[in-house]
Scaffold this active site. Structure first.
Site, PDB file in Angstrom:
ATOM      1  N   HIS A 138       2.060  -7.139   5.432  1.00  0.00           N
ATOM      2  CA  HIS A 138       2.261  -6.642   4.063  1.00  0.00           C
ATOM      3  C   HIS A 138       3.327  -5.546   4.098  1.00  0.00           C
ATOM      4  O   HIS A 138       3.332  -4.703   4.992  1.00  0.00           O
ATOM      5  CB  HIS A 138       0.953  -6.088   3.497  1.00  0.00           C
ATOM      6  CG  HIS A 138       1.028  -5.761   2.030  1.00  0.00           C
ATOM      7  ND1 HIS A 138       1.570  -4.587   1.569  1.00  0.00           N
ATOM      8  CD2 HIS A 138       0.655  -6.468   0.935  1.00  0.00           C
ATOM      9  CE1 HIS A 138       1.513  -4.585   0.232  1.00  0.00           C
ATOM     10  NE2 HIS A 138       0.967  -5.715  -0.170  1.00  0.00           N
ATOM     11  N   HIS A 189       4.860  -6.969  -6.655  1.00  0.00           N
ATOM     12  CA  HIS A 189       4.531  -8.357  -6.354  1.00  0.00           C
ATOM     13  C   HIS A 189       4.064  -9.098  -7.608  1.00  0.00           C
ATOM     14  O   HIS A 189       2.875  -9.393  -7.785  1.00  0.00           O
ATOM     15  CB  HIS A 189       3.460  -8.414  -5.256  1.00  0.00           C
ATOM     16  CG  HIS A 189       4.010  -8.141  -3.894  1.00  0.00           C
ATOM     17  ND1 HIS A 189       3.250  -7.667  -2.846  1.00  0.00           N
ATOM     18  CD2 HIS A 189       5.269  -8.274  -3.404  1.00  0.00           C
ATOM     19  CE1 HIS A 189       4.017  -7.530  -1.774  1.00  0.00           C
ATOM     20  NE2 HIS A 189       5.241  -7.894  -2.089  1.00  0.00           N
ATOM     21  N   SER A 203       0.360 -10.585  -4.412  1.00  0.00           N
ATOM     22  CA  SER A 203      -0.158  -9.249  -4.739  1.00  0.00           C
ATOM     23  C   SER A 203      -1.487  -8.993  -4.051  1.00  0.00           C
ATOM     24  O   SER A 203      -2.487  -9.662  -4.333  1.00  0.00           O
ATOM     25  CB  SER A 203      -0.330  -9.122  -6.258  1.00  0.00           C
ATOM     26  OG  SER A 203      -1.104  -7.993  -6.584  1.00  0.00           O
ATOM     27  N   GLU A 251       3.795  -2.819   2.515  1.00  0.00           N
ATOM     28  CA  GLU A 251       3.310  -1.430   2.550  1.00  0.00           C
ATOM     29  C   GLU A 251       2.868  -1.041   3.956  1.00  0.00           C
ATOM     30  O   GLU A 251       3.165   0.057   4.432  1.00  0.00           O
ATOM     31  CB  GLU A 251       2.146  -1.232   1.569  1.00  0.00           C
ATOM     32  CG  GLU A 251       1.663   0.213   1.561  1.00  0.00           C
ATOM     33  CD  GLU A 251       0.368   0.431   0.803  1.00  0.00           C
ATOM     34  OE1 GLU A 251      -0.403   1.325   1.205  1.00  0.00           O
ATOM     35  OE2 GLU A 251       0.117  -0.286  -0.191  1.00  0.00           O
ATOM     36  N   CYS A 301       5.767   3.965  -4.403  1.00  0.00           N
ATOM     37  CA  CYS A 301       4.687   4.593  -5.170  1.00  0.00           C
ATOM     38  C   CYS A 301       4.356   5.953  -4.549  1.00  0.00           C
ATOM     39  O   CYS A 301       4.193   6.057  -3.325  1.00  0.00           O
ATOM     40  CB  CYS A 301       3.440   3.705  -5.145  1.00  0.00           C
ATOM     41  SG  CYS A 301       2.021   4.500  -5.901  1.00  0.00           S
TER      42      CYS A 301
END
Length: 316
Positions: free
Chosen positions: A132, A49, A230, A134, A104
């Protein structure tokens, strides 16, 4: 009695700041894929981001998409650092793309834990921000059985099917303090809930927040370099403000406003985990133009973590 200074005199740099190992790896995966297979390379969601990183990769031949039907058959596809759901993984494989997963490894660790405990019959409470990528990726590891809580108030609303086997997981880029507060509320309601052996909030998020705590005690204002999308960058700005220091988040030096620094002699600068160091240095140069004569880095943890690249992209 001398009058208060009207311009910036000193800049303090938080340590560590900026890129983490997961971001370094994700960007390198796209760069290596472009070198090896040529343009275009398709990337599902922004690789990280940060506006500048994304625009740079676009200029080099990366095409960022949200839906897999935007990717032509036989193309090379990279999953972003935030991770994706099982459904997206299966669909991408079914369509026959050449796939490189830039998730990640610390997010992948959460995915593995969820899959393992699900087989043992566990349900989950996930602490994170709705929408989000993630969070969507982690919740998408299972068809059901993950309950999202965004704050302490949400904890009271959770209705798991059973409480004998319940585990808590966390988005990796949360405020450490907020996550601790919500986890405490979860444990108060579900005393037997299983926690991860190591907290899910990643080392880089923790280190950057600790560095801001240290820096905020010594400065009159804080500049946080990073993009509005972010999560970890937003948490740095919020943390400084919570500690009573005016904090400003900017994508780059062009967004700085002179009036922010009137009467503020010492300015702290940090950057989110997806912001390149050259953007930090641009901010420093602008603060020098406003009068800063001293720039120094604070002592902090030196990060040495490095994650390996996927097979097929390593240097032969």
């Amino acid at each position: 009695m001398p009058s208060a200074p009207t311009s910036v005199q000193e800049v303090l740099l938080a340590e560590p700041r900026g890129f983490c190992a997961g971001v370094d790896r994700a960007i390198e995966i796209v760069e290596r894929a472009l070198e090896k297979f040529g343009r275009p390379i398709y990337v599902r969601h922004e690789i990280v981001h940060n506006t500048h990183v994304v625009n740079d990769l676009k200029a080099r031949g990366a095409i960022f998409i949200e839906e897999l039907d935007e990717v032509p058959p036989g193309a090379t596809l990279v999953f972003s650092a935030h991770g994706v759901s099982q459904a997206i993984q299966r669909e991408a494989q079914r369509r026959g793309f050449r796939i490189f997963d830039a998730t990640c490894p610390l997010v992948s660790k959460v995915h593995v834990e969820v899959a393992k405990l699900h087989k043992e019959g566990y349900e989950f409470i996930m602490i994170g921000h709705k929408g989000h990528p993630e969070v969507e990726g982690t919740m998408g590891q299972l068809d059901s059985g993950i309950h999202l809580v965004e704050d302490v108030a949400d904890v009271a609303k959770v209705q798991p099917a059973q409480t004998d086997k319940l585990a808590v997981v966390t988005q990796t880029t949360l405020s450490v303090d907020d996550a601790a507060e919500i986890t405490a509320a979860v444990k108060a309601r579900f005393p037997n809930i299983r926690e991860p052996k190591q907290q899910d909030i990643c080392y880089a998020t923790q280190n950057r927040q600790d560095a801001v705590k240290l820096m905020s005690r010594q400065v009159d204002a804080v500049v946080v370099v990073g993009s509005p999308t972010s999560s970890n960058t937003n948490r740095l700005r919020e943390l400084a403000e919570r500690l009573g220091v005016p904090a400003f988040m900017v994508d780059d030096a062009s967004e700085l406003r002179d009036e922010w620094f009137a009467g503020r002699a010492r300015v702290g600068v940090t950057a989110g985990a997806s912001a390149p160091e050259d953007l930090v240095q641009g901010v420093v140069q602008r603060l020098k133009a406003l009068g800063a004569v001293s720039v120094r880095s604070l002592d902090g943890i030196r990060e040495t973590t490095k994650f390996p690249l996927p097979k097929g992209l390593k240097i032969e």
